[in-house]
Scaffold this motif. Structure first.
Motif, PDB file in Angstrom:
ATOM      1  N   LYS A  59       0.841  -1.212   0.000  1.00  0.00           N
ATOM      2  CA  LYS A  59       0.000   0.000   0.000  1.00  0.00           C
ATOM      3  C   LYS A  59       0.877   1.264   0.000  1.00  0.00           C
ATOM      4  CE  LYS A  59      -2.055  -1.020   3.877  1.00  0.00           C
ATOM      5  NZ  LYS A  59      -1.245  -2.220   4.196  1.00  0.00           N
ATOM      6  N   HIS A  74       8.020  -1.248   3.820  1.00  0.00           N
ATOM      7  CA  HIS A  74       8.693  -2.383   4.456  1.00  0.00           C
ATOM      8  C   HIS A  74      10.000  -2.726   3.737  1.00  0.00           C
ATOM      9  CE1 HIS A  74       5.642  -3.231   7.424  1.00  0.00           C
ATOM     10  NE2 HIS A  74       4.706  -3.151   6.489  1.00  0.00           N
ATOM     11  N   ASP A  75      10.168  -2.230   2.501  1.00  0.00           N
ATOM     12  CA  ASP A  75      11.421  -2.434   1.749  1.00  0.00           C
ATOM     13  C   ASP A  75      12.440  -1.341   1.992  1.00  0.00           C
ATOM     14  OD1 ASP A  75      10.268  -4.509   0.410  1.00  0.00           O
ATOM     15  OD2 ASP A  75       9.559  -3.235  -1.211  1.00  0.00           O
ATOM     16  N   THR A 125       4.037   1.469  -0.801  1.00  0.00           N
ATOM     17  CA  THR A 125       4.820   1.484  -2.040  1.00  0.00           C
ATOM     18  C   THR A 125       3.991   2.083  -3.179  1.00  0.00           C
ATOM     19  OG1 THR A 125       5.880  -0.568  -1.293  1.00  0.00           O
ATOM     20  CG2 THR A 125       6.146   0.010  -3.621  1.00  0.00           C
ATOM     21  N   GLU A 149       2.509 -15.751   4.624  1.00  0.00           N
ATOM     22  CA  GLU A 149       3.816 -16.108   5.209  1.00  0.00           C
ATOM     23  C   GLU A 149       3.933 -17.610   5.425  1.00  0.00           C
ATOM     24  OE1 GLU A 149       6.385 -13.905   7.029  1.00  0.00           O
ATOM     25  OE2 GLU A 149       5.730 -12.501   5.494  1.00  0.00           O
TER      26      GLU A 149
HETATM   27  N1  LIG Z   1       4.638 -11.666   3.144  1.00  0.00           N
HETATM   28  C1  LIG Z   1       4.901 -10.632   2.333  1.00  0.00           C
HETATM   29  N2  LIG Z   1       4.159 -10.446   1.228  1.00  0.00           N
HETATM   30  C2  LIG Z   1       4.424  -9.424   0.407  1.00  0.00           C
HETATM   31  N3  LIG Z   1       5.398  -8.520   0.597  1.00  0.00           N
HETATM   32  C3  LIG Z   1       6.165  -8.646   1.676  1.00  0.00           C
HETATM   33  C4  LIG Z   1       5.954  -9.702   2.607  1.00  0.00           C
HETATM   34  N4  LIG Z   1       6.864  -9.554   3.588  1.00  0.00           N
HETATM   35  C5  LIG Z   1       7.615  -8.466   3.289  1.00  0.00           C
HETATM   36  N5  LIG Z   1       7.194  -7.905   2.138  1.00  0.00           N
HETATM   37  C6  LIG Z   1       7.770  -6.697   1.526  1.00  0.00           C
HETATM   38  O1  LIG Z   1       6.910  -5.610   1.821  1.00  0.00           O
HETATM   39  C7  LIG Z   1       6.841  -4.775   0.689  1.00  0.00           C
HETATM   40  C8  LIG Z   1       5.570  -3.926   0.769  1.00  0.00           C
HETATM   41  O2  LIG Z   1       5.793  -2.928   1.749  1.00  0.00           O
HETATM   42  P1  LIG Z   1       4.776  -1.741   1.976  1.00  0.00           P
HETATM   43  O3  LIG Z   1       4.551  -0.994   0.699  1.00  0.00           O
HETATM   44  O4  LIG Z   1       5.315  -0.956   3.135  1.00  0.00           O
HETATM   45  O5  LIG Z   1       3.440  -2.523   2.368  1.00  0.00           O
HETATM   46  P2  LIG Z   1       2.178  -2.020   3.221  1.00  0.00           P
HETATM   47  O6  LIG Z   1       2.175  -0.520   3.229  1.00  0.00           O
HETATM   48  O7  LIG Z   1       0.979  -2.591   2.511  1.00  0.00           O
HETATM   49  O8  LIG Z   1       2.330  -2.609   4.597  1.00  0.00           O
HETATM   50  C9  LIG Z   1       6.869  -5.719  -0.474  1.00  0.00           C
HETATM   51  O9  LIG Z   1       7.340  -5.092  -1.637  1.00  0.00           O
HETATM   52  C10 LIG Z   1       7.828  -6.802   0.005  1.00  0.00           C
HETATM   53  O10 LIG Z   1       9.150  -6.511  -0.369  1.00  0.00           O
END
Ligand SMILES: Nc1ncnc2c1ncn2[C@@H]1O[C@H](COP(=O)(O)OP(=O)(O)O)[C@@H](O)[C@H]1O
Ligand SMILES: Cc1cn([C@H]2C[C@H](O)[C@@H](COP(=O)(O)O)O2)c(=O)[nH]c1=O
Length: 287
Positions: A98, A135-136, A100, A227
């Motif tokens: 989200k 998260h990246d 990203t 996961e």
């Molecule tokens: N189980 C997972 N499924 C998908 N992406 C994951 C997972 N664990 C870590 N990631 C990483 O998290 C990234 C997405 O981060 P982010 O955009 O911060 O997500 P959100 O805002 O939805 O929490 C993905 O591109 C991937 O690299």
């Protein structure tokens, strides 16, 4: 025919770190941009990043006979300005991309010369308060605020007037989301891009995110990877025993799961919780 339908192209960018929270305006807002022709109701499936996204049907409205240049009372376009704002909502479980997606869209708008600002909740202190981080590790500067109502005042009315695009992350934490988005899009003509959790760890509505769906031009539901099995994950499982709705955390506390593993995971966690509770009672009871 007056068509309310605006497609935006998403341009990805590898680095955002040089951008400031507020990019000065370089092009005037397009209050009179021509509507594009589109089917009246066309569900579209798109792939955002490496996850599938569903976009709600874009709905076109038939003309009421009021020309865009002149309305029924004879006012010209200069005095009759239909609001040109938009609201786009991005939802899904944690780790779905989200933030990203929000950053990419904001980056794309900025590259197109539009002036942008990003707001996140100051409740989320995971990466400090001055930036929004995925998260990246992808990152953009932002405004961390307790509520959205304070944005205009903090940002300054003059600067707010010049803004074209407002990004909101962690939208589930803002109680005033509905009123802010409605006013920003309907009255102030802003493009608002909202990212947040649609559901909490118990899959209940989270905050006001779902309330703004009726206001939205588009809704994108993203999925993560489970996961446990690697299938598409729609839900967020809390791994710890805390019960409050709001609990800031990352992979230490939460994991994205598919339906099957959400259900079995909840059973395991509930059972573990019951066992722990009963042990506590046993320990407290005198022999
Ligand atoms: N189980 C997972 N499924 C998908 N992406 C994951 C997972 N664990 C870590 N990631 C990483 O998290 C990234 C997405 O981060 P982010 O955009 O911060 O997500 P959100 O805002 O939805 O929490 C993905 O591109 C991937 O690299
Ligand atoms: C499921 C759930 C999440 N939260 C918190 C945990 C994180 O701090 C944010 C979500 O961040 P992300 O950008 O979507 O990864 O929300 C919570 O407080 N309660 C919950 O039930």
């Amino acid at each position: 025919m007056l068509t309310i339908s605006k497609m935006k192209s998403f341009v990805s960018s590898s680095s955002f770190s040089t951008l400031s929270p507020y990019f000065p305006i370089t092009a005037s807002p397009s209050f009179f941009s021509l509507p594009s022709k589109s089917p009246r109701c066309s569900p579209t499936f798109t792939q955002v990043s490496n996850y599938f996204a569903f976009k709600t049907p874009r709905i076109s409205f038939l003309s009421t006979g009021i020309s865009s240049a002149q309305n029924r009372t004879g006012q010209t376009a200069a005095t009759f300005s239909p609001p040109s704002g938009e609201i786009h909502v991005i939802v899904g479980p944690m780790f779905a991309g989200k933030t990203t997606t929000l950053l990419r869209r904001i980056q794309s708008q900025s590259s197109n010369g539009r002036s942008v600002a990003i707001i996140k909740s100051n409740k989320d202190t995971r990466y400090g308060l001055d930036s929004i981080v995925t998260h990246d590790g992808m990152k953009l500067p932002c405004w961390a605020l307790p509520n959205l109502t304070s944005f205009k005042q903090k940002f300054g009315q003059g600067a707010y007037d010049e803004l074209d695009v407002i990004g909101i992350d962690e939208a589930q934490f803002f109680d005033d989301l509905y009123d802010f988005c409605r006013e920003a899009a309907d009255i102030d003509g802003k493009t608002v891009i909202v990212a947040g959790l649609d559901g909490d760890y118990l899959r209940r509505n989270f905050g006001s995110v779902l309330n703004i769906i009726p206001l939205a031009d588009s809704v994108t539901k993203l999925t993560a990877r489970c996961e446990i099995c690697g299938n598409r994950a729609f839900f967020t499982l809390r791994k710890t025993e805390e019960k409050e709705t709001e609990l800031i955390g990352g992979a230490d506390v939460y994991m994205p799961v598919c339906r099957q593993h959400y259900v079995s995971g909840q059973v395991v966690i509930e059972t573990a919780r019951t066992v722990v509770e009963s042990h506590k009672v046993e320990c407290r009871t005198p022999a």
